[in-house]
Scaffold this motif. Structure first.
Motif, PDB file in Angstrom:
ATOM      1  N   TYR A  30       0.877  -1.169   0.000  1.00  0.00           N
ATOM      2  CA  TYR A  30       0.000   0.000   0.000  1.00  0.00           C
ATOM      3  C   TYR A  30       0.914   1.219   0.000  1.00  0.00           C
ATOM      4  CZ  TYR A  30      -3.638  -3.261   1.493  1.00  0.00           C
ATOM      5  OH  TYR A  30      -4.522  -4.311   1.579  1.00  0.00           O
ATOM      6  N   ASN A  32       1.877   5.079   0.223  1.00  0.00           N
ATOM      7  CA  ASN A  32       1.420   6.334   0.822  1.00  0.00           C
ATOM      8  C   ASN A  32       1.596   7.484  -0.153  1.00  0.00           C
ATOM      9  OD1 ASN A  32       0.859   5.146   3.323  1.00  0.00           O
ATOM     10  ND2 ASN A  32       2.945   5.457   4.040  1.00  0.00           N
ATOM     11  N   ASN A  33       0.683   8.441  -0.101  1.00  0.00           N
ATOM     12  CA  ASN A  33       0.830   9.714  -0.790  1.00  0.00           C
ATOM     13  C   ASN A  33       0.871  10.760   0.317  1.00  0.00           C
ATOM     14  OD1 ASN A  33       0.674  12.088  -2.179  1.00  0.00           O
ATOM     15  ND2 ASN A  33      -1.014  11.473  -3.498  1.00  0.00           N
ATOM     16  N   LYS A  41      -2.854  10.256   1.227  1.00  0.00           N
ATOM     17  CA  LYS A  41      -3.331   8.924   1.576  1.00  0.00           C
ATOM     18  C   LYS A  41      -2.239   8.255   2.398  1.00  0.00           C
ATOM     19  CE  LYS A  41      -5.397   6.538  -1.643  1.00  0.00           C
ATOM     20  NZ  LYS A  41      -5.658   5.689  -2.805  1.00  0.00           N
ATOM     21  N   TYR A  43      -1.431   4.860   4.842  1.00  0.00           N
ATOM     22  CA  TYR A  43      -1.841   3.529   5.293  1.00  0.00           C
ATOM     23  C   TYR A  43      -1.134   3.191   6.602  1.00  0.00           C
ATOM     24  CZ  TYR A  43      -3.628   2.851   0.567  1.00  0.00           C
ATOM     25  OH  TYR A  43      -4.321   2.970  -0.607  1.00  0.00           O
ATOM     26  N   VAL A  59      -6.822   3.675   6.558  1.00  0.00           N
ATOM     27  CA  VAL A  59      -6.398   4.583   5.498  1.00  0.00           C
ATOM     28  C   VAL A  59      -6.873   5.979   5.877  1.00  0.00           C
ATOM     29  CG1 VAL A  59      -6.367   5.045   3.029  1.00  0.00           C
ATOM     30  CG2 VAL A  59      -6.820   2.717   3.844  1.00  0.00           C
ATOM     31  N   SER A  60      -5.919   6.910   5.995  1.00  0.00           N
ATOM     32  CA  SER A  60      -6.251   8.295   6.319  1.00  0.00           C
ATOM     33  C   SER A  60      -6.116   9.140   5.065  1.00  0.00           C
ATOM     34  CB  SER A  60      -5.305   8.844   7.400  1.00  0.00           C
ATOM     35  OG  SER A  60      -5.415   8.070   8.561  1.00  0.00           O
ATOM     36  N   TYR A  61      -7.166   9.891   4.781  1.00  0.00           N
ATOM     37  CA  TYR A  61      -7.170  10.827   3.658  1.00  0.00           C
ATOM     38  C   TYR A  61      -7.115  12.244   4.216  1.00  0.00           C
ATOM     39  CZ  TYR A  61      -8.715   6.744   1.041  1.00  0.00           C
ATOM     40  OH  TYR A  61      -8.804   5.500   0.482  1.00  0.00           O
ATOM     41  N   TYR A  62      -7.133  13.219   3.355  1.00  0.00           N
ATOM     42  CA  TYR A  62      -7.050  14.621   3.766  1.00  0.00           C
ATOM     43  C   TYR A  62      -8.149  14.976   4.764  1.00  0.00           C
ATOM     44  CZ  TYR A  62      -6.781  19.694   3.298  1.00  0.00           C
ATOM     45  OH  TYR A  62      -6.671  21.032   3.558  1.00  0.00           O
ATOM     46  N   SER A  65     -11.445   8.990   6.221  1.00  0.00           N
ATOM     47  CA  SER A  65     -10.691   7.767   6.503  1.00  0.00           C
ATOM     48  C   SER A  65     -11.559   6.568   6.149  1.00  0.00           C
ATOM     49  CB  SER A  65     -10.283   7.707   7.977  1.00  0.00           C
ATOM     50  OG  SER A  65     -11.422   7.653   8.795  1.00  0.00           O
ATOM     51  N   THR A  78     -13.509  -2.973   1.834  1.00  0.00           N
ATOM     52  CA  THR A  78     -13.387  -1.659   2.436  1.00  0.00           C
ATOM     53  C   THR A  78     -14.589  -1.388   3.323  1.00  0.00           C
ATOM     54  OG1 THR A  78     -12.137  -0.875   0.537  1.00  0.00           O
ATOM     55  CG2 THR A  78     -13.123   0.800   1.948  1.00  0.00           C
TER      56      THR A  78
END
Length: 167
Positions: A30, A32-33, A41, A43, A59-62, A65, A78
């Motif tokens: 996975y 990461n960004n 993103k 993980y 998974v954490s987004y801006y 999650s 998911t």
């Protein structure tokens, strides 16, 4: 009741490799960004879910999650939040708060032959869910009527609801 969940998710650091750029779980990578923008993103490994022999990855987004549940064959599903499984290991639920719309959401899943099937989706603006526990086919839910109190902090005026899951 809450103590029964503690041993169901094992924090096992031998099941994954975490680097700044990626997370490796059972040889599934996975990536990461790490940009500080809407494409972020990240993980993280949450734990090993013993009842279903699966790994839990957050998974954490801006501004959001989600949770990925990965089996030993690297198949993933998911979810919106961490799963809470009943004692019989036949059902589990997730809950989360939609802060933008001030509502709570519960999803119910069925487990048959190690397969997961989504069976119910419930949304309410009448109360905000802060926690829940299973007792056989009953969910005990800790709620408040609003997210925020009059001082701008999370509400702590807790009430408890009982949700019976009929088969």
């Amino acid at each position: 009741m809450k103590k029964i969940y503690d041993p169901m998710i094992e924090k096992n650091d031998k099941r994954f490799i975490k680097k700044e750029e990626y997370l490796n779980v059972n040889n599934k990578i996975y990536t990461n960004n790490l940009n500080d923008n809407e494409f972020m993103k990240i993980y993280d490994y949450y734990g090993y879910w013993k009842p279903l022999n699966r790994d839990i990855i957050t998974v954490s987004y801006y501004e959001d999650s989600e949770v990925k549940i990965q089996d030993d064959k690297n198949n993933t599903i998911t979810l919106q939040a961490i799963p809470y499984i009943n004692k019989a290991k036949t059902q589990f639920t997730t809950f989360y708060i939609n802060y933008e719309e001030s509502k709570s959401i519960i999803d119910l899943y069925e487990i048959k032959n190690n397969h997961i099937k989504h069976i119910f989706h419930f949304e309410t603006e009448k109360w905000i869910i802060w926690d829940l526990v299973w007792n056989h086919n009953i969910l005990y839910i800790k709620v408040t009527h609003t997210i925020w109190n009059e001082k701008g902090f999370f509400s702590t005026d807790y009430k408890y609801k009982k949700l019976v899951i009929e088969q």
